[in-house]
Design a protein around this motif. Structure first.
Motif, PDB file in Angstrom:
ATOM      1  N   PHE A  80      20.995   1.264  -3.797  1.00  0.00           N
ATOM      2  CA  PHE A  80      20.531   0.160  -4.638  1.00  0.00           C
ATOM      3  C   PHE A  80      20.297  -1.139  -3.863  1.00  0.00           C
ATOM      4  N   ASP A  81      20.389  -1.084  -2.554  1.00  0.00           N
ATOM      5  CA  ASP A  81      20.095  -2.244  -1.717  1.00  0.00           C
ATOM      6  C   ASP A  81      18.609  -2.194  -1.358  1.00  0.00           C
ATOM      7  N   HIS A  82      17.808  -2.999  -2.034  1.00  0.00           N
ATOM      8  CA  HIS A  82      16.355  -2.933  -1.904  1.00  0.00           C
ATOM      9  C   HIS A  82      15.794  -3.919  -0.885  1.00  0.00           C
ATOM     10  N   ARG A  83      16.613  -4.502  -0.065  1.00  0.00           N
ATOM     11  CA  ARG A  83      16.134  -5.567   0.813  1.00  0.00           C
ATOM     12  C   ARG A  83      15.014  -5.114   1.746  1.00  0.00           C
ATOM     13  N   TYR A  84      15.133  -3.908   2.288  1.00  0.00           N
ATOM     14  CA  TYR A  84      14.095  -3.491   3.236  1.00  0.00           C
ATOM     15  C   TYR A  84      12.769  -3.239   2.532  1.00  0.00           C
ATOM     16  N   MET A  85      12.786  -2.572   1.412  1.00  0.00           N
ATOM     17  CA  MET A  85      11.547  -2.343   0.674  1.00  0.00           C
ATOM     18  C   MET A  85      10.909  -3.661   0.242  1.00  0.00           C
ATOM     19  N   LEU A  86      11.721  -4.581  -0.250  1.00  0.00           N
ATOM     20  CA  LEU A  86      11.190  -5.871  -0.697  1.00  0.00           C
ATOM     21  C   LEU A  86      10.659  -6.690   0.477  1.00  0.00           C
ATOM     22  N   HIS A  87      11.318  -6.573   1.636  1.00  0.00           N
ATOM     23  CA  HIS A  87      10.820  -7.236   2.839  1.00  0.00           C
ATOM     24  C   HIS A  87       9.440  -6.697   3.207  1.00  0.00           C
ATOM     25  N   ALA A  88       9.266  -5.381   3.150  1.00  0.00           N
ATOM     26  CA  ALA A  88       7.967  -4.781   3.453  1.00  0.00           C
ATOM     27  C   ALA A  88       6.895  -5.287   2.498  1.00  0.00           C
ATOM     28  N   MET A  89       7.242  -5.417   1.229  1.00  0.00           N
ATOM     29  CA  MET A  89       6.273  -5.899   0.246  1.00  0.00           C
ATOM     30  C   MET A  89       5.889  -7.352   0.513  1.00  0.00           C
ATOM     31  N   ARG A  90       6.863  -8.179   0.878  1.00  0.00           N
ATOM     32  CA  ARG A  90       6.581  -9.593   1.151  1.00  0.00           C
ATOM     33  C   ARG A  90       5.738  -9.782   2.407  1.00  0.00           C
ATOM     34  N   THR A  91       5.989  -8.974   3.418  1.00  0.00           N
ATOM     35  CA  THR A  91       5.300  -9.169   4.691  1.00  0.00           C
ATOM     36  C   THR A  91       3.928  -8.502   4.739  1.00  0.00           C
ATOM     37  N   HIS A  92       3.590  -7.737   3.730  1.00  0.00           N
ATOM     38  CA  HIS A  92       2.260  -7.124   3.631  1.00  0.00           C
ATOM     39  C   HIS A  92       1.712  -7.401   2.228  1.00  0.00           C
ATOM     40  N   PRO A  93       1.455  -8.665   1.907  1.00  0.00           N
ATOM     41  CA  PRO A  93       1.051  -9.008   0.536  1.00  0.00           C
ATOM     42  C   PRO A  93      -0.219  -8.272   0.114  1.00  0.00           C
ATOM     43  N   GLY A  94      -0.149  -7.714  -1.085  1.00  0.00           N
ATOM     44  CA  GLY A  94      -1.283  -6.986  -1.644  1.00  0.00           C
ATOM     45  C   GLY A  94      -1.343  -5.521  -1.265  1.00  0.00           C
ATOM     46  N   ALA A  95      -0.647  -5.142  -0.186  1.00  0.00           N
ATOM     47  CA  ALA A  95      -0.730  -3.756   0.278  1.00  0.00           C
ATOM     48  C   ALA A  95       0.221  -2.838  -0.463  1.00  0.00           C
ATOM     49  N   PHE A  96       1.372  -3.374  -0.878  1.00  0.00           N
ATOM     50  CA  PHE A  96       2.425  -2.532  -1.418  1.00  0.00           C
ATOM     51  C   PHE A  96       2.830  -2.940  -2.834  1.00  0.00           C
ATOM     52  N   SER A  97       3.051  -1.936  -3.660  1.00  0.00           N
ATOM     53  CA  SER A  97       3.817  -2.091  -4.886  1.00  0.00           C
ATOM     54  C   SER A  97       5.139  -1.377  -4.641  1.00  0.00           C
ATOM     55  N   GLY A  98       6.092  -1.505  -5.588  1.00  0.00           N
ATOM     56  CA  GLY A  98       7.396  -0.923  -5.335  1.00  0.00           C
ATOM     57  C   GLY A  98       7.995  -0.250  -6.554  1.00  0.00           C
TER      58      GLY A  98
END
Length: 315
Positions: free
Chosen positions: A100-118
């Motif tokens: 339940f620690d989503h920090r890495y997934m959320l980091h990926a989403m922030r650093t690639h705006p528009g590319a990723f949903s989660g």
């Protein structure tokens, strides 16, 4: 917070096949390579990422570093697979290593705006469930994964599950069950009880993981089509049926779900990085839908390779 009883076994789900066969890349495939900068590209609706930097992003104590196979699959490594075939957006599925620690997934989403949903993992028994849902939604999460826990027969009457499905419906979020064929009836009952909730079934509900496309479980999966907000991921080809590229043996199963759900409720996904474990390739996965299924029209492919996932996870 509690977690599902048995530790998810990706190693059990990951299986290897025989030597890779040649994959046709004609017609629509040629168009993919020529996409312009304004072309929205395809969407991969199911991918996991993780980093070997366990100091910054620690994994759950229920896992060991040795469980991370491959040792690294970062967003950049993922995009190296996606870009050559015209996949420009991806739905990231929280990896079980992080629970339940989503920090890495959320980091990926922030650093690639528009590319990723989660899609996040969620503990439906968390007493702060709604707050957690709202917190993750604010950070771009569009769905919640429910791993099978061996107790799916209890899901229908579980008050936490009721709150999860009801809240997801109100917030416009998707419930994404990772289930086995024997769990389909439990999800069916939940779809019946909460018809407004958007549901996305992962990996054909694993019909065919045994090596055989069993007719009864497949029929049960297709019965879910009577719920208009239920969708299916045509995905994880490496793990189903003969488990051998180019996966032509899966065409009859795809035809069954296509006839039941229509292309507007089907979405292609790779399930990387497992799909790129040799002899499997990313190209072989997308090519099955893009190039090798004669009954799919160009419009059908647009829905399965982009439109449905866009509607559910990016709109």
């Amino acid at each position: 917070m509690t977690f599902s009883s048995a530790r998810p076994s990706r190693r059990d789900f990951l299986v290897t096949g025989a030597a890779a066969a040649a994959v046709a890349t004609t017609g629509l495939a040629a168009d993919v390579g020529a996409q312009s900068d304004t072309d929205p590209g395809w969407i991969d609706a199911h991918v996991h990422v993780w980093t070997p930097d366990v100091a910054k992003y620690p994994i759950s104590p229920r896992f060991k570093v040795a469980d991370m196979q491959p040792a690294s699959f970062t967003p950049d490594q993922l995009l190296d697979q996606c870009k050559p075939v015209g996949v420009r957006r991806i739905v990231l599925i929280q990896m079980s290593f992080y629970e339940f620690d989503h920090r890495y997934m959320l980091h990926a989403m922030r650093t690639h705006p528009g590319a990723f949903s989660g899609v996040a993992l969620i503990d439906f028994r968390d007493k702060h469930l709604v707050d957690r849902i709202d917190e993750l939604q604010k950070q771009g999460v569009r769905g919640f994964r429910i791993p099978t826990d061996g107790k799916t027969d209890r899901w229908v009457d579980d008050p936490g599950m009721a709150k999860l499905w009801q809240t997801a419906a109100v917030r416009g979020l998707a419930i994404c069950p990772l289930i086995n064929p024997q769990d389909i009836s439990s999800v069916d009952a939940l779809c019946e009880r909460y018809p407004e909730t958007t549901v996305v079934i992962d990996h054909f509900a694993r019909v065919g993981v045994s090596g055989t496309i069993e007719s009864v479980p497949l029929a049960n999966l297709c019965q879910l089509a009577r719920h208009p907000n239920t969708h299916v991921k045509t995905s994880a080809f490496y793990a189903l049926g003969m488990k051998t590229p180019p996966y032509d043996d899966l065409k009859p199963m795809i035809r069954k779900v296509y006839d039941s759900f229509g292309p507007e409720r089907l979405m292609w996904a790779s399930d990387c990085p497992y799909q790129v474990d040799a002899p499997h390739t990313y190209q072989a996965s997308i090519a099955l839908v893009r190039d090798r299924i004669g009954f799919l029209s160009d419009s059908d492919k647009q829905w399965m390779l982009r439109g449905t996932a866009e509607k559910v996870f990016f709109a």
